[in-house]
Design a protein around this motif. Structure first.
Motif, short mmCIF file in Angstrom:
data_model
loop_
_atom_site.label_atom_id
_atom_site.label_comp_id
_atom_site.label_asym_id
_atom_site.label_seq_id
_atom_site.Cartn_x
_atom_site.Cartn_y
_atom_site.Cartn_z
N GLN A 2 57.85 60.37 29.61
CA GLN A 2 59.30 60.16 29.67
C GLN A 2 60.02 61.41 29.19
N LEU A 4 63.32 62.42 27.26
CA LEU A 4 64.28 61.80 26.36
C LEU A 4 65.43 62.76 26.11
N LEU A 11 69.63 58.61 20.82
CA LEU A 11 68.95 58.66 22.10
C LEU A 11 69.94 58.20 23.15
N SER A 14 66.50 57.82 28.60
CA SER A 14 65.14 58.27 28.87
C SER A 14 64.85 58.05 30.34
#
Length: 69
Positions: A2, A4, A11, A14
Motif C-alpha cells: 500500500q 500511504l 493518514l 492509502s
C-alpha cells in the motif's frame, strides 16, 4: 503493498499497489501526483505530504528509499 499518504500526523489515504509494478519507473510517482492533486488544499497551509509504502509484513518504508534503492 500500500502507498500511504500522511499530512502531519494524519493518514489521509492509502492506495493498494501492484507488487509486481512497484519497481516500474513512474508507477509510484503517478499515484503520488494524483494524491497530491486530490488533497492539495490540506497541505497548502505549510504541512508537506509524506508518502510511505507498507509491504505485506506491515513494515513501513519511505518512498524515497525505494526510489534511491
Amino acid at each position: 503493498m500500500q502507498l500511504l499518504m500522511f499530512v502531519g500526523d494524519e493518514l489521509i489515504e492509502s492506495v493498494l499497489l501492484d507488487k509486481d509494478l512497484v519497481s516500474k519507473p513512474g508507477y509510484l510517482g503517478n499515484y503520488k501526483r494524483r494524491l497530491q492533486t486530490k488533497y492539495r488544499d490540506l497541505y497548502l497551509s505549510g504541512n508537506r505530504p509524506e508518502f510511505y509504502v507498507a509491504n505485506d509484513s506491515t513494515k513501513i518504508v519511505p518512498t524515497e528509499s525505494l526510489i534511491r534503492g
